[in-house]
Design a protein around this motif. Structure first.
Motif, mmCIF file in Angstrom:
data_model
loop_
_atom_site.group_PDB
_atom_site.id
_atom_site.type_symbol
_atom_site.label_atom_id
_atom_site.label_comp_id
_atom_site.label_asym_id
_atom_site.label_seq_id
_atom_site.Cartn_x
_atom_site.Cartn_y
_atom_site.Cartn_z
ATOM 1 N N UNK A 6 0.568 -1.631 -0.302
ATOM 2 C CA UNK A 6 -0.103 -0.038 -0.105
ATOM 3 C C UNK A 6 0.630 0.699 0.052
ATOM 4 N N UNK A 8 0.089 5.308 0.335
ATOM 5 C CA UNK A 8 -0.845 6.423 -0.136
ATOM 6 C C UNK A 8 -0.177 7.367 -0.483
ATOM 7 N N UNK A 10 0.439 10.153 -2.866
ATOM 8 C CA UNK A 10 -0.452 10.959 -4.513
ATOM 9 C C UNK A 10 -1.864 9.889 -4.331
ATOM 10 N N UNK A 11 -2.650 9.229 -5.723
ATOM 11 C CA UNK A 11 -2.784 8.600 -5.823
ATOM 12 C C UNK A 11 -3.714 7.085 -5.197
ATOM 13 N N UNK A 12 -2.949 7.267 -4.249
ATOM 14 C CA UNK A 12 -2.838 6.072 -3.652
ATOM 15 C C UNK A 12 -2.977 4.445 -4.404
ATOM 16 N N UNK A 13 -2.222 3.441 -3.759
ATOM 17 C CA UNK A 13 -1.807 2.439 -4.746
ATOM 18 C C UNK A 13 -1.689 1.747 -3.344
ATOM 19 N N UNK A 65 3.358 5.447 4.170
ATOM 20 C CA UNK A 65 2.742 6.989 3.970
ATOM 21 C C UNK A 65 2.903 8.337 3.937
ATOM 22 N N UNK A 66 3.476 9.704 3.683
ATOM 23 C CA UNK A 66 4.235 9.921 4.290
ATOM 24 C C UNK A 66 3.020 10.951 5.230
ATOM 25 N N UNK A 69 1.319 15.777 4.708
ATOM 26 C CA UNK A 69 0.556 15.528 3.146
ATOM 27 C C UNK A 69 -0.432 16.830 3.284
ATOM 28 N N UNK A 70 -0.015 17.873 2.995
ATOM 29 C CA UNK A 70 -0.568 19.546 2.289
ATOM 30 C C UNK A 70 -2.512 19.183 1.636
#
Lengths: 75, 351
Positions: A6, A8, A10-13, A65-66, A69-70
């Motif tokens: 997983x 998380x 950008x668009x998530x994958x 997960x970053x 996240x802005x």
């Protein structure tokens, strides 16, 4: 071996991927986020924080997960 | 072995059933575009029967132009159906249960309310760029999990922006988070039932400040500074220059006497003709003297004084020319007004 990966960012994958045996968390991170720094991400294996050298196992769930996240005024 | 959490399991079963409920979209056809094509076709037949060649040719062009629209709408309908039939990666009940149990590792006091279909977690106290925003509660209503934003953000120790009680975080207004860069990833996590990822991402957004797009910037959290006098004013007591968008207190704000827009000192000028205070959009330079004038004091980009100056010397010039060119006697006769200025020729032998 097959693991659930997983990302998380950008668009998530999220999908199952095939990995070579004895791959470590750090190696997977370097492969999937080549320009990223591990400190900028929350890296979890089976929902728990792990050491970079931990060897991944069949069926593991790895999430990246970053930490930053802005948000915005318009989503 | 961890203790079995009954309410988490029941919640996981309920969440799974909501996510697994398959609401396939009804396929749509490009009916409107098709009807337009049929109308054009009827007109083409009519034009051909009447022998209107130019009209027929134009209608055929219109017909060809409409075809790509129908083709595009059909391919959109195809891809929509394809996407809806594709198997989605959906978390199992066990995975959702594990997510719910793991919330305790990431958050203080996660709470499951089966009767309200809610999972609630609480963040640590958040401080962004020195502004204490306090703890936030993220409340997910799983019965609405397929809707646009099935969760709310509530501040537990509200420190709202000055003059905006509904803004308790630079990216939260009316308990709604503007997800920004996290929007797609959050949507994907909710669609797939990855609740732990969802809550973690929302927390990370709350812990991040995007200074390029906040509801209220942190530097103005406690109020705005008037650009002209420098005083700190509450947001609802301040106004903004319509031109350069700086904040102003009511004492320093000016209103353009032409367009009534609010402007600051730098964006306001007095008309050199009538003294009216106007904004930079309503004031212009005279193309001759370069002084500034309001719209009423300029005629063809020239002020009244310059216009008069341009006109007056020409008349006078004409008069002087006529005086010098005319014979002295005629000059005196035709222009009696200038008689006094006419040189009197000396008489031969006279005194």
């Amino acid at each position: 071996m097959r693991v659930l990966f997983i990302n998380n960012n950008g668009a998530g994958f999220a999908d199952y991927i095939e990995l070579p045996e004895d791959m470590t968390v750090q190696e997977l991170f370097e492969q999937k986020v080549p320009h990223g720094t591990p400190a900028d991400y929350l890296i979890r294996v089976n929902r728990q924080p792990v050491a970079a050298r931990q060897i991944l196992l069949e069926g593991d769930r790895i999430s990246i997960t970053p930490t930053k996240i802005e948000g915005a005024t318009i989503s | 072995m961890p203790e079995f959490n009954r309410s988490a399991w029941q919640a996981a079963c309920s969440i799974y059933s909501v996510l697994n409920c398959n609401n396939l979209p009804v396929p749509s056809l490009p009916e409107l575009a098709w009807e337009s094509l049929e109308t054009i076709l009827r007109k083409i037949r009519k034009a051909d029967q009447a022998g209107w060649e130019v009209a027929g040719s134009r209608l055929r062009t219109q017909f060809i132009q409409m075809l790509p629209l129908v083709r595009r709408q059909l391919s959109e309908a195809e891809s929509e159906q394809d996407a809806s039939l594709k198997p989605k990666l959906l978390s199992s009940v066990k995975e959702i249960y594990s997510d719910l149990c793991s919330l305790a590792d990431e958050f203080d006091c996660p709470e499951i309310k089966l009767e309200d279909s809610e999972v609630t977690v609480t963040t640590m106290a958040i401080c962004l760029e020195g502004v204490e925003l306090g703890q936030f509660q993220i409340r997910l209503n799983w019965s609405q999990i397929k809707s646009a934003q099935p969760y709310e953000i509530e501040s537990l120790d509200p420190n709202p922006a000055a003059g905006s009680d509904d803004v308790v975080h630079p990216h939260v207004q009316d308990q709604r988070l503007c997800e920004g860069d996290g929007h797609l990833a959050i949507q994907a996590a909710l669609e797939q039932g990855r609740l732990l990822d969802f809550f973690v991402m929302v927390r990370q957004i709350l812990e991040t400040y995007n200074d390029s797009s906040p509801y209220v910037s942190l530097e103005k959290w406690y109020g705005a500074n008037c650009q002209d006098c420098g005083d700190c004013v509450c947001r609802d007591e301040s106004c903004r220059c319509d031109h350069c968008e700086v904040d102003l207190c009511h004492d320093c704000s000016r209103s353009c006497e032409d367009c009534c827009r609010t402007c600051c000192n730098s964006c306001s000028q007095s008309c050199d003709g009538c003294g009216k205070s106007c904004c930079t959009r309503c004031i212009n330079h005279c193309c001759v003297c370069d002084q500034v004038f309001c719209k009423e004091c300029l005629i063809d980009e020239t002020c009244k004084d310059c216009l008069e100056e341009e006109e007056t010397p020409e008349e006078e010039k004409e008069e002087y020319t006529q005086i010098s060119e005319c014979p002295k006697v005629i000059s005196a006769a035709v222009h009696p007004v200038c008689l006094g200025e006419t040189a009197v020729p000396e008489r031969p032998g006279g005194e």
